[in-house]
Design a protein around this motif. Sequence first.
Motif, PDB file in Angstrom:
ATOM      1  N   ILE A   9      62.444 -81.743  77.351  1.00 49.94           N
ATOM      2  CA  ILE A   9      61.587 -80.198  77.374  1.00 49.94           C
ATOM      3  C   ILE A   9      60.667 -80.252  76.277  1.00 49.94           C
ATOM      4  O   ILE A   9      60.692 -80.737  75.193  1.00 49.94           O
ATOM      5  CB  ILE A   9      63.022 -79.435  76.677  1.00 49.94           C
ATOM      6  CG1 ILE A   9      64.305 -79.556  77.622  1.00 49.94           C
ATOM      7  CG2 ILE A   9      62.412 -77.964  76.589  1.00 49.94           C
ATOM      8  CD1 ILE A   9      65.562 -78.732  77.039  1.00 49.94           C
ATOM      9  N   VAL A  13      58.080 -75.275  75.340  1.00 49.39           N
ATOM     10  CA  VAL A  13      59.293 -74.539  75.763  1.00 49.39           C
ATOM     11  C   VAL A  13      60.163 -74.532  74.689  1.00 49.39           C
ATOM     12  O   VAL A  13      60.892 -73.566  74.622  1.00 49.39           O
ATOM     13  CB  VAL A  13      59.878 -75.127  77.295  1.00 49.39           C
ATOM     14  CG1 VAL A  13      61.091 -74.729  77.776  1.00 49.39           C
ATOM     15  CG2 VAL A  13      58.707 -75.175  78.224  1.00 49.39           C
ATOM     16  N   ILE A  50      65.077 -70.215  78.208  1.00 48.24           N
ATOM     17  CA  ILE A  50      64.827 -71.679  78.537  1.00 48.24           C
ATOM     18  C   ILE A  50      66.297 -72.136  79.025  1.00 48.24           C
ATOM     19  O   ILE A  50      66.428 -73.255  79.140  1.00 48.24           O
ATOM     20  CB  ILE A  50      64.071 -72.613  77.622  1.00 48.24           C
ATOM     21  CG1 ILE A  50      64.818 -72.856  76.521  1.00 48.24           C
ATOM     22  CG2 ILE A  50      62.734 -72.300  77.358  1.00 48.24           C
ATOM     23  CD1 ILE A  50      64.710 -74.166  75.666  1.00 48.24           C
ATOM     24  N   ALA A  53      66.512 -74.956  81.811  1.00 48.00           N
ATOM     25  CA  ALA A  53      66.104 -76.194  81.520  1.00 48.00           C
ATOM     26  C   ALA A  53      67.139 -76.596  80.434  1.00 48.00           C
ATOM     27  O   ALA A  53      67.112 -77.895  80.698  1.00 48.00           O
ATOM     28  CB  ALA A  53      64.502 -75.675  80.942  1.00 48.00           C
ATOM     29  N   CYS A  54      67.236 -75.938  79.463  1.00 45.46           N
ATOM     30  CA  CYS A  54      68.249 -76.546  78.431  1.00 45.46           C
ATOM     31  C   CYS A  54      69.486 -77.278  79.315  1.00 45.46           C
ATOM     32  O   CYS A  54      69.828 -78.184  79.005  1.00 45.46           O
ATOM     33  CB  CYS A  54      68.792 -75.548  77.627  1.00 45.46           C
ATOM     34  SG  CYS A  54      69.902 -76.189  76.197  1.00 45.46           S
TER      35      CYS A  54
END
Length: 114
Positions: A9, A13, A50, A53-54
């Motif tokens: 990541i 971000v 996020i 994405a996490c």
Amino acid sequence: MLAEPIDDISSAVQDQAACRDLEGSLTGVFFSEELRDVIRAKRICMECPIQLACLEGAIERHEPWGVWGGQLFLNGRILTTKRPVGRPPKVPRPEDQLPDIPVPVHLRSHLRSA
């Protein structure tokens, strides 16, 4: 939970993460066995920009446990339920209910029941 930098990541971000305080003060909440801590961690994730994405990164890295992207992991899989230690109450208490954060369809193959 982004207590430490994670390579998959970007740092730009990561800086947006709701759990990012640069001191790791929330680590105990995101990696706790206590139901109330898990609930608190999931609530933090609910507001995080996020979150997806996490979650995707945690699945890709096979995170062994903790709350990542609003989901509770155990042995590298998303755990669908968590209950408090001991005998369950006859009537579930609202404060013991995990926030419902749906797992995106494309990630549902990573679910594990308790």
